[in-house]
Design a protein around this motif. Structure first.
Motif, PDB file in Angstrom:
ATOM      1  N   THR A   1       0.798  -1.231   0.000  1.00 31.21           N
ATOM      2  CA  THR A   1       0.000   0.000   0.000  1.00 31.21           C
ATOM      3  C   THR A   1       0.826   1.274   0.000  1.00 31.21           C
ATOM      4  O   THR A   1       0.312   2.334  -0.332  1.00 31.21           O
ATOM      5  N   ALA A   2       2.072   1.204   0.375  1.00 29.01           N
ATOM      6  CA  ALA A   2       2.903   2.410   0.448  1.00 29.01           C
ATOM      7  C   ALA A   2       3.276   2.917  -0.940  1.00 29.01           C
ATOM      8  O   ALA A   2       3.527   2.128  -1.848  1.00 29.01           O
ATOM      9  N   GLU A   3       3.308   4.229  -1.072  1.00 28.44           N
ATOM     10  CA  GLU A   3       3.772   4.825  -2.332  1.00 28.44           C
ATOM     11  C   GLU A   3       5.288   4.651  -2.471  1.00 28.44           C
ATOM     12  O   GLU A   3       5.782   4.371  -3.555  1.00 28.44           O
ATOM     13  N   ASN A   4       6.023   4.829  -1.377  1.00 27.17           N
ATOM     14  CA  ASN A   4       7.473   4.725  -1.416  1.00 27.17           C
ATOM     15  C   ASN A   4       7.946   3.801  -0.296  1.00 27.17           C
ATOM     16  O   ASN A   4       8.366   4.258   0.767  1.00 27.17           O
ATOM     17  N   PHE A   5       7.888   2.521  -0.550  1.00 22.30           N
ATOM     18  CA  PHE A   5       8.258   1.532   0.457  1.00 22.30           C
ATOM     19  C   PHE A   5       9.703   1.696   0.921  1.00 22.30           C
ATOM     20  O   PHE A   5      10.037   1.375   2.056  1.00 22.30           O
ATOM     21  N   ASN A   6      10.562   2.216   0.050  1.00 24.10           N
ATOM     22  CA  ASN A   6      11.966   2.413   0.417  1.00 24.10           C
ATOM     23  C   ASN A   6      12.141   3.463   1.504  1.00 24.10           C
ATOM     24  O   ASN A   6      13.214   3.572   2.092  1.00 24.10           O
ATOM     25  N   ASN A   7      11.111   4.246   1.756  1.00 31.84           N
ATOM     26  CA  ASN A   7      11.173   5.308   2.756  1.00 31.84           C
ATOM     27  C   ASN A   7      10.484   4.893   4.070  1.00 31.84           C
ATOM     28  O   ASN A   7      10.149   5.731   4.884  1.00 31.84           O
ATOM     29  N   ILE A   8      10.305   3.586   4.235  1.00 34.48           N
ATOM     30  CA  ILE A   8       9.644   3.060   5.426  1.00 34.48           C
ATOM     31  C   ILE A   8      10.522   1.966   6.018  1.00 34.48           C
ATOM     32  O   ILE A   8      11.046   1.114   5.291  1.00 34.48           O
TER      33      ILE A   8
ATOM     34  N   TYR B   1       3.813   4.131  16.462  1.00 32.94           N
ATOM     35  CA  TYR B   1       3.722   3.014  17.380  1.00 32.94           C
ATOM     36  C   TYR B   1       2.637   2.099  16.853  1.00 32.94           C
ATOM     37  O   TYR B   1       1.487   2.512  16.712  1.00 32.94           O
ATOM     38  N   GLY B   2       2.998   0.862  16.532  1.00 26.87           N
ATOM     39  CA  GLY B   2       2.047  -0.053  15.936  1.00 26.87           C
ATOM     40  C   GLY B   2       1.896  -1.319  16.749  1.00 26.87           C
ATOM     41  O   GLY B   2       2.389  -1.435  17.869  1.00 26.87           O
ATOM     42  N   ALA B   3       1.205  -2.269  16.172  1.00 24.81           N
ATOM     43  CA  ALA B   3       0.992  -3.584  16.761  1.00 24.81           C
ATOM     44  C   ALA B   3       1.025  -4.603  15.626  1.00 24.81           C
ATOM     45  O   ALA B   3       0.782  -4.257  14.466  1.00 24.81           O
ATOM     46  N   ASP B   4       1.310  -5.850  15.963  1.00 26.48           N
ATOM     47  CA  ASP B   4       1.466  -6.831  14.891  1.00 26.48           C
ATOM     48  C   ASP B   4       0.157  -7.280  14.257  1.00 26.48           C
ATOM     49  O   ASP B   4       0.152  -8.024  13.286  1.00 26.48           O
ATOM     50  N   ASP B   5      -0.967  -6.784  14.773  1.00 21.05           N
ATOM     51  CA  ASP B   5      -2.247  -7.166  14.180  1.00 21.05           C
ATOM     52  C   ASP B   5      -2.866  -6.061  13.322  1.00 21.05           C
ATOM     53  O   ASP B   5      -4.004  -6.197  12.871  1.00 21.05           O
ATOM     54  N   ILE B   6      -2.132  -4.980  13.075  1.00 16.30           N
ATOM     55  CA  ILE B   6      -2.677  -3.934  12.207  1.00 16.30           C
ATOM     56  C   ILE B   6      -2.380  -4.261  10.749  1.00 16.30           C
ATOM     57  O   ILE B   6      -1.437  -4.985  10.435  1.00 16.30           O
ATOM     58  N   ARG B   7      -3.220  -3.738   9.872  1.00 15.17           N
ATOM     59  CA  ARG B   7      -3.029  -3.893   8.432  1.00 15.17           C
ATOM     60  C   ARG B   7      -3.271  -2.545   7.779  1.00 15.17           C
ATOM     61  O   ARG B   7      -4.166  -1.802   8.170  1.00 15.17           O
ATOM     62  N   PHE B   8      -2.490  -2.254   6.763  1.00 14.92           N
ATOM     63  CA  PHE B   8      -2.653  -1.025   5.995  1.00 14.92           C
ATOM     64  C   PHE B   8      -3.506  -1.339   4.776  1.00 14.92           C
ATOM     65  O   PHE B   8      -3.221  -2.282   4.041  1.00 14.92           O
ATOM     66  N   ASN B   9      -4.563  -0.563   4.575  1.00 15.40           N
ATOM     67  CA  ASN B   9      -5.477  -0.778   3.459  1.00 15.40           C
ATOM     68  C   ASN B   9      -5.491   0.385   2.473  1.00 15.40           C
ATOM     69  O   ASN B   9      -5.894   0.209   1.330  1.00 15.40           O
ATOM     70  N   THR B  10      -5.104   1.564   2.908  1.00 19.10           N
ATOM     71  CA  THR B  10      -5.185   2.766   2.082  1.00 19.10           C
ATOM     72  C   THR B  10      -3.951   2.876   1.195  1.00 19.10           C
ATOM     73  O   THR B  10      -2.820   2.916   1.698  1.00 19.10           O
ATOM     74  N   LYS B  11      -4.167   2.927  -0.109  1.00 25.65           N
ATOM     75  CA  LYS B  11      -3.059   3.121  -1.044  1.00 25.65           C
ATOM     76  C   LYS B  11      -2.416   4.471  -0.792  1.00 25.65           C
ATOM     77  O   LYS B  11      -3.099   5.470  -0.548  1.00 25.65           O
TER      78      LYS B  11
END
Length: 136
Positions: A25-32, A89-99
């Motif tokens: 979903t990330a536009e620039n995965f290299n920046n994450i 701050y995240g958790a291992d059960d989150i999911r990204f859905n928004t492009k």
């Protein structure tokens, strides 16, 4: 760079799903970058991190394997090793859905001269834009 800090315990499937959702979903995965904290008695997570797949999705991963500590302390430990200017701050059960969610987050932070802000998205539970929360 956006750094996503995620404590985890014995949930490798969740880790993989989270990483793939960020990548897809990330536009620039290299920046994450994703940073994980696993307890030193969590054999499944240790095995996963020590044998990360060579796929592109798994290239921007940092991890700490150490003794079991308080949740808040895991975030502090992870913060010490990340490079991001924007910290999630995240958790291992989150999911990204928004492009292109990463661009949305970066653009929102640019609206603040000091770049100090709490940015959050719709979690599927609370009314959008009203409360930064986690889904139970």
């Amino acid at each position: 760079m956006i750094s996503i800090l995620v404590p985890t315990r014995k949930r490798v499937r969740n880790i993989v799903s989270l990483i793939k959702s960020v990548h897809d979903t990330a536009e620039n995965f290299n920046n994450i970058e994703l940073c994980f904290y696993a307890d030193d008695d969590d054999a499944s997570s240790i095995s996963f991190f020590e044998n990360l797949p060579s796929d592109e999705e798994f290239k921007n991963i940092k991890y700490i394997i150490d003794k079991k500590i308080l949740l808040s302390e895991t975030y502090n430990k992870m913060y010490e090793i990340v490079d991001g200017e924007i910290i999630m701050y995240g958790a291992d059960d989150i999911r990204f859905n928004t492009k292109n969610w990463d661009k949305v987050v970066e653009d929102k932070f640019r609206e603040f001269d000091d770049r100090a802000a709490l940015v959050f998205g719709f979690d599927g539970v609370q009314s959008p834009g009203h409360l930064a929360t986690q889904r139970e």
